[in-house]
Design a protein around this motif. Structure first.
Motif, short mmCIF file in Angstrom:
data_model
loop_
_atom_site.label_atom_id
_atom_site.label_comp_id
_atom_site.label_asym_id
_atom_site.label_seq_id
_atom_site.Cartn_x
_atom_site.Cartn_y
_atom_site.Cartn_z
N LEU A 1 63.34 80.76 14.35
CA LEU A 1 62.17 81.39 14.96
C LEU A 1 61.85 80.77 16.31
O LEU A 1 61.97 79.55 16.49
CB LEU A 1 60.95 81.25 14.05
N SER A 2 61.41 81.61 17.23
CA SER A 2 60.92 81.11 18.52
C SER A 2 59.51 80.54 18.30
O SER A 2 58.88 80.78 17.26
CB SER A 2 60.88 82.23 19.54
N THR A 3 59.01 79.85 19.30
CA THR A 3 57.65 79.31 19.21
C THR A 3 56.64 80.45 19.04
O THR A 3 55.72 80.34 18.22
CB THR A 3 57.32 78.50 20.48
N ALA A 4 56.82 81.53 19.77
CA ALA A 4 55.90 82.67 19.65
C ALA A 4 55.94 83.27 18.24
O ALA A 4 54.90 83.64 17.69
CB ALA A 4 56.26 83.74 20.68
N GLU A 5 57.13 83.35 17.64
CA GLU A 5 57.25 83.89 16.29
C GLU A 5 56.60 82.97 15.26
O GLU A 5 55.95 83.42 14.33
CB GLU A 5 58.72 84.12 15.93
N ARG A 6 56.77 81.67 15.44
CA ARG A 6 56.12 80.71 14.53
C ARG A 6 54.60 80.81 14.64
O ARG A 6 53.89 80.82 13.63
CB ARG A 6 56.55 79.28 14.87
N ASN A 7 54.12 80.89 15.87
CA ASN A 7 52.68 81.01 16.08
C ASN A 7 52.14 82.31 15.49
O ASN A 7 51.02 82.34 14.96
CB ASN A 7 52.34 80.92 17.57
N ALA A 8 52.92 83.38 15.57
CA ALA A 8 52.50 84.66 14.97
C ALA A 8 52.34 84.52 13.46
O ALA A 8 51.42 85.09 12.87
CB ALA A 8 53.50 85.76 15.32
N VAL A 9 53.26 83.78 12.83
CA VAL A 9 53.16 83.56 11.38
C VAL A 9 51.90 82.77 11.05
O VAL A 9 51.15 83.13 10.12
CB VAL A 9 54.42 82.83 10.85
N ILE A 10 51.65 81.72 11.79
CA ILE A 10 50.46 80.89 11.54
C ILE A 10 49.20 81.72 11.75
O ILE A 10 48.27 81.68 10.94
CB ILE A 10 50.47 79.64 12.44
N ARG A 11 49.17 82.52 12.81
CA ARG A 11 48.02 83.39 13.07
C ARG A 11 47.82 84.37 11.91
O ARG A 11 46.71 84.60 11.45
CB ARG A 11 48.22 84.14 14.39
N GLU A 12 48.92 84.94 11.43
CA GLU A 12 48.84 85.91 10.34
C GLU A 12 48.29 85.26 9.07
O GLU A 12 47.46 85.85 8.38
CB GLU A 12 50.22 86.51 10.08
N VAL A 13 48.74 84.05 8.75
CA VAL A 13 48.25 83.36 7.56
C VAL A 13 46.76 83.05 7.71
O VAL A 13 45.98 83.23 6.77
CB VAL A 13 49.06 82.07 7.29
N CYS A 14 46.33 82.65 8.91
CA CYS A 14 44.91 82.40 9.14
C CYS A 14 44.09 83.67 8.95
O CYS A 14 43.03 83.65 8.34
CB CYS A 14 44.69 81.84 10.54
N LEU A 15 44.59 84.80 9.47
CA LEU A 15 43.89 86.07 9.32
C LEU A 15 43.85 86.50 7.86
O LEU A 15 42.85 87.05 7.39
CB LEU A 15 44.55 87.15 10.17
#
Length: 100
Positions: A78-92
């Protein structure tokens, strides 16, 4: 709500898939299979850490060499942006279930 029910509720609400990309309703983003694999693992950690994302990331960082091989491999692809998207999704997801 115990952690097993919490993770099951999130996964049933947002689904699992093995397709190339899947549309996630809450954030409207498409996720790759690697993102989904990492998300599922992060959700388990998130539940274990009493839905505290900072604690979850620290826990993961300290035990990264002990993460299951398939999750580790997915994470590395995963790219950094993809990892951050996963973290954002889990937070949401956590906000939706908690009613925040």
């Amino acid at each position: 709500m115990n952690k097993g029910n919490y993770v099951d509720e999130l996964l049933s609400r947002y689904g699992r898939t093995t397709s190339k990309k899947v549309h996630i309703e809450s954030g409207g983003i498409s996720m790759t299979p690697d993102q989904i694999k990492f998300r599922d693992y992060l959700l388990k950690i998130f539940a274990d850490q009493r839905r505290d994302m900072i604690s979850s990331i620290i826990w993961l960082s300290k035990r990264f060499n002990k993460v299951p091989h398939d999750v580790h491999a997915s994470y590395r692809r995963l790219s950094t942006a993809e990892r951050n998207a996963v973290i954002r999704e889990v937070c949401l997801m956590g906000d939706v279930v908690n009613g925040d």
